[in-house]
Motif scaffolding. Sequence first.
Motif, PDB file in Angstrom:
ATOM      1  N   ASP A 135     -25.490   2.342 116.255  1.00 44.36           N
ATOM      2  CA  ASP A 135     -25.823   1.649 115.001  1.00 44.36           C
ATOM      3  C   ASP A 135     -26.345   2.619 113.949  1.00 44.36           C
ATOM      4  O   ASP A 135     -25.964   2.536 112.777  1.00 44.36           O
ATOM      5  N   GLU A 136     -27.203   3.539 114.363  1.00 45.54           N
ATOM      6  CA  GLU A 136     -27.721   4.532 113.416  1.00 45.54           C
ATOM      7  C   GLU A 136     -26.607   5.450 112.916  1.00 45.54           C
ATOM      8  O   GLU A 136     -26.548   5.780 111.730  1.00 45.54           O
ATOM      9  N   LEU A 137     -25.719   5.830 113.818  1.00 48.54           N
ATOM     10  CA  LEU A 137     -24.613   6.706 113.429  1.00 48.54           C
ATOM     11  C   LEU A 137     -23.651   6.001 112.481  1.00 48.54           C
ATOM     12  O   LEU A 137     -23.173   6.593 111.516  1.00 48.54           O
ATOM     13  N   LEU A 138     -23.388   4.724 112.732  1.00 47.02           N
ATOM     14  CA  LEU A 138     -22.501   3.973 111.842  1.00 47.02           C
ATOM     15  C   LEU A 138     -23.109   3.847 110.451  1.00 47.02           C
ATOM     16  O   LEU A 138     -22.409   3.984 109.440  1.00 47.02           O
ATOM     17  N   ALA A 139     -24.408   3.614 110.382  1.00 43.52           N
ATOM     18  CA  ALA A 139     -25.079   3.525 109.085  1.00 43.52           C
ATOM     19  C   ALA A 139     -24.977   4.863 108.342  1.00 43.52           C
ATOM     20  O   ALA A 139     -24.707   4.913 107.135  1.00 43.52           O
ATOM     21  N   ALA A 140     -25.173   5.940 109.071  1.00 47.23           N
ATOM     22  CA  ALA A 140     -25.085   7.277 108.463  1.00 47.23           C
ATOM     23  C   ALA A 140     -23.664   7.575 108.020  1.00 47.23           C
ATOM     24  O   ALA A 140     -23.436   8.165 106.952  1.00 47.23           O
ATOM     25  N   ALA A 141     -22.673   7.158 108.822  1.00 54.04           N
ATOM     26  CA  ALA A 141     -21.270   7.380 108.487  1.00 54.04           C
ATOM     27  C   ALA A 141     -20.917   6.679 107.177  1.00 54.04           C
ATOM     28  O   ALA A 141     -20.264   7.253 106.290  1.00 54.04           O
TER      29      ALA A 141
END
Length: 196
Positions: free
Chosen positions: A180-186
Amino acid sequence: MPRGRKRAFNRDAALDTAMELFWRQGYASTSIADLTAAMGINPPSLYAAFGNKRALLEEALELYAGERAHYLIEALAEPTARLAVRRFLIGTAEAATLPDRPAGCLTVQGGLACAEEDREVVALLAAHRGRTRQALLERFEKAVADGDLSEDTDCRALALCVVAAAQGLNVEAASGTSRDELLAAAKLAAAVVPGL
């Protein structure tokens, strides 16, 4: 099967196992003993089937690239450069956090901590990453030609920026950052591309 005759090993399964080992441990930290133990074969069988450790890595990289190709292909087909980057970075974050694969990226992690004699391996991994950068560069050049990006867009710098963001997502995934954190950053990183 006659008594005493060894059962042939599954080459595809052995290659998949080797790929995961290189991915988790890196090239330099993965010994022939590690590989043969994980693959369930002896050293002569490894050499007969794959040549040597370097050749095995090359095959593992092709397998890895084939597994990861779908989201880059999907990204390059998006109608705008910004949507292409968004799809690519989201795909990177998703692929870096698959539950049945090691976190992160083989082409990034595989070459960490290589000794001087393994510089060729570092170059090989960089060349694999370079394919993605080249594909993005060509997509951005097309976007300029189509009027989707302005004529003064530095397509090389933009491709490098996007690849650097993707590599960062992979490093963060390997460090335990959640999907979830990586998707937000992406999604946030995709905003560096003008448009939408």
